[in-house]
Motif scaffolding. Structure first.
Motif: not given
Length: 127
Positions: A12-13, A86-87, A127
């Motif tokens: 996950q972010a 980050e994505p 995200s």
């Protein structure tokens, strides 16, 4: 030199992930090691490199301050610690090697300077 990358996954972010690349063969300490990535639908891009001597590290602007490249010459490995993911970091990550490579930043960040490549490991950041 043959390269084997590992450590990718789905995170996950904001999470962290550590990639590793193990090289076979001798004289690992004489290779500049780089990490590149290819986001979906985009060209391959430079991420980070650690020069064989004197061990300088170089980062792309997009990962500087979040990623750390390191090497262990005794174990023939190079690692990429990725924090605050980050994505936009989603990509297939490749490690690459180039013997005796050093010089300007322009030279070291170019994928054409690297002759040996690993198979790639997928990193997906949600995200």
């Amino acid at each position: 030199v043959q390269l084997q990358a590992s450590g990718g996954g789905l995170v996950q972010a904001g999470d962290s992930l550590r990639l590793s690349c193990t090289a076979s063969g001798r004289a690992f300490s004489t290779y500049t090691m780089g990490w590149f990535r290819q986001p979906p639908g985009k060209e391959r891009e430079f991420v980070a490199a650690i020069v064989w001597s004197p061990g300088d590290t170089i980062y792309s602007d997009s990962v500087n301050g979040r990623y750390t490249i390191s090497r262990d010459n005794a174990k023939n490995t190079v690692s990429l610690q990725m924090n605050h993911l980050e994505p936009e970091d989603t990509a297939v990550y490749y490690c690459a090697a180039a013997r005796w490579l050093r010089g300007s930043r322009t030279t070291v960040v170019s994928d054409t300077a690297y002759g040996d490549w690993g198979q790639g490991t997928q990193v997906t950041v949600s995200s």
